[in-house]
Design an enzyme around this catalytic site. Structure first.
Site, short mmCIF file in Angstrom:
data_model
loop_
_atom_site.label_atom_id
_atom_site.label_comp_id
_atom_site.label_asym_id
_atom_site.label_seq_id
_atom_site.Cartn_x
_atom_site.Cartn_y
_atom_site.Cartn_z
N GLY A 140 0.43 -1.44 0.38
CA GLY A 140 -0.25 0.12 0.08
C GLY A 140 0.97 1.16 -0.34
O GLY A 140 2.40 0.87 -0.35
N ASN A 141 0.41 2.45 0.46
CA ASN A 141 0.58 3.75 -0.20
C ASN A 141 0.32 4.20 1.46
O ASN A 141 -0.56 4.18 2.02
CB ASN A 141 1.26 3.98 -0.54
CG ASN A 141 -0.42 5.14 -1.88
OD1 ASN A 141 -0.82 5.61 -1.11
ND2 ASN A 141 -0.66 3.97 -2.56
N ARG A 142 0.46 5.78 2.05
CA ARG A 142 0.48 6.29 2.89
C ARG A 142 -0.75 7.84 2.56
O ARG A 142 -0.48 8.72 3.25
CB ARG A 142 1.51 7.03 3.68
CG ARG A 142 2.68 5.90 3.90
CD ARG A 142 3.96 6.78 5.13
NE ARG A 142 3.68 7.48 5.80
CZ ARG A 142 4.23 9.19 5.84
NH1 ARG A 142 4.84 9.41 4.63
NH2 ARG A 142 3.99 10.05 6.69
N SER A 143 -1.69 7.61 1.49
CA SER A 143 -2.16 8.34 1.18
C SER A 143 -3.24 8.14 1.99
O SER A 143 -3.67 7.03 2.23
CB SER A 143 -2.44 8.24 -0.15
OG SER A 143 -3.81 8.97 -0.67
#
Ligand code: CTP
Length: 392
Positions: free
Chosen positions: A201-204
């Protein structure tokens, strides 16, 4: 626009009729929520005739339609005129012991109060404090004016004239420049499954995309929000499609884009996904000390949207970059814009401490030619409005 006019119990309630009348004549759909005390000063038939709608007073009427929240949720703007010292105190404390209190608590619409009371009550420290609290929360206070009061006394406390209240209230509502526009906004960060319990995933957090969707809806657009794993609540005023992976996001976005005037790609999309998703949980026992996951490219949604844009359709991309040097950041943005072919590219610097998950953002926007057309810093809601100003 759906306007709720709250009328509370003061002599100035007769002037509320003027507020309602000028809103109706301007083409607004006006719903009056009156307190019991208000109806001692102005009759229900008058309010119903002028507003052209039934007047609501009772918290326990229409319970099946959940009226105590429905009226507030449907409102685009709430005006309380006159607002007595008692009502102001109740709103400041979030009390909901009557229909008007419930309506206000259940609404995210701009709230405008037109106080009316005797000077001593207006200047009482309790009222001064309540007004300061409400102003800090963004409530618009119109007046009071100074002049002759109900008795022989005069001073600050008169409700301002109906026309001035309506004018201030419509200004508080902000522009309605996107009525009739269909806008698709993607927000959040995609997750690419590794096995049934893990993902890349990513931190958005989705905050900037959600702020854009909310602002566009406030300005009258029909908004579809395609939400990938949001950390924040989506606005109630949009059509919501929840997705998780980049490919789900792609399918939902292409479908929604088919009829959209504008597509805003604020989502952080994974560029790669695991080539194979393990059927069961990957175990250390079978993997040993190293684990290799082969990744393959995901479709580039923004590029595909730009290549297939319909006549007049506007495509907006975002660029999340960790480059700290402003000149190099712009250069990266220009190269990304050339690759993606969008009409605008909103560049924001991200990093361990910037962009993701915070309430503020700082952006530079390029047009298709690569020229800077907008720079904005501040709360994500105000950055959202600046982006929409550009599109408008
Ligand atoms: N985007 C997309 N599809 C992808 C990757 C990104 O539509 N598979 C969109 C994003 O929503 C954003 C823009 O492209 O509007 C730029 O995303 P960004 O992550 O900054 O750029 P990438 O294309 O991923 O390039 P790189 O990671 O190499 O900087």
């Amino acid at each position: 626009m759906n306007v709720v006019v709250g009328v509370t119990g003061g002599i100035a309630a007769y002037k509320a009729v003027g507020v309602i009348r000028s809103l109706v004549l301007a083409g607004h759909d006006v719903h009056v929520v009156a307190t019991d005390a208000a109806l001692r000063f102005v009759g229900r038939p008058t309010l119903e005739a002028i507003s052209r709608n039934p007047v609501h007073t009772d918290l326990y009427e229409g319970v099946a339609q959940v009226r105590h929240v429905a009226i507030g949720q449907a409102a685009d703007l709430i005006i309380v005129a006159p607002a007595t010292a008692n009502t102001i105190a109740k709103i400041a404390f979030g009390l909901a012991d009557d229909l008007l209190g419930n309506t206000i608590l259940a609404s995210t619409a701009p709230l405008v109060l037109a106080p009316a009371m005797h000077t001593e009550m207006w200047q009482n420290p309790a009222t001064t404090h309540n007004i300061a609290v409400l102003r800090e929360r963004g409530v618009v206070i119109v007046g009071p004016a100074s002049g002759q009061l109900t008795g022989s006394d005069s001073g600050p406390g008169r409700m301002v004239e109906p026309e001035a209240i309506v004018e201030a209230a419509l200004a508080a509502r902000g522009p309605r420049d996107l009525v009739g526009k269909r806008i698709v906004v993607t927000a959040g960060g995609t997750r690419e499954a590794i096995d049934p319990v893990r993902y890349i995933g990513n931190r958005s957090s989705g905050r900037q995309g959600v702020a854009i969707a909310a602002a566009a809806a406030t300005r009258g657009a029909d908004v579809t929000l395609i939400a990938a794993n949001l950390e924040v609540a989506p606005p109630a005023s949009v059509v919501l499609t929840r997705v998780s992976s980049a490919r789900e996001l792609a399918d939902a976005t292409f479908a929604a884009a088919a009829t959209a005037h504008v597509v805003i790609m604020a989502a952080a999309v994974a560029d790669y996904r695991p080539e194979a998703v393990a059927e069961g949980k990957i175990k250390k026992e079978t993997q040993g000390d190293r684990l290799t996951i082969e990744l393959v490219r995901n479709p580039d949604i923004l590029q595909t949207l730009s290549e297939n844009r319909r006549d007049g359709q506007v495509i907006v991309g975002f660029a999340a970059e960790t480059e700290e040097d402003p000149g190099a950041l712009l250069e990266l943005g220009r190269r990304k814009l050339a690759r993606k072919g969008s009409d605008f590219l909103v560049i924001n610097r991200v990093g361990w401490d910037a962009g993701f998950g915070t309430g503020e953002n700082s952006v530079v926007t390029l047009n298709r030619a690569g020229d800077i057309v907008m720079e904005a810093s501040g709360p994500k809601a105000s950055v959202a409005d600046r982006i929409l100003d550009l599109l408008s």
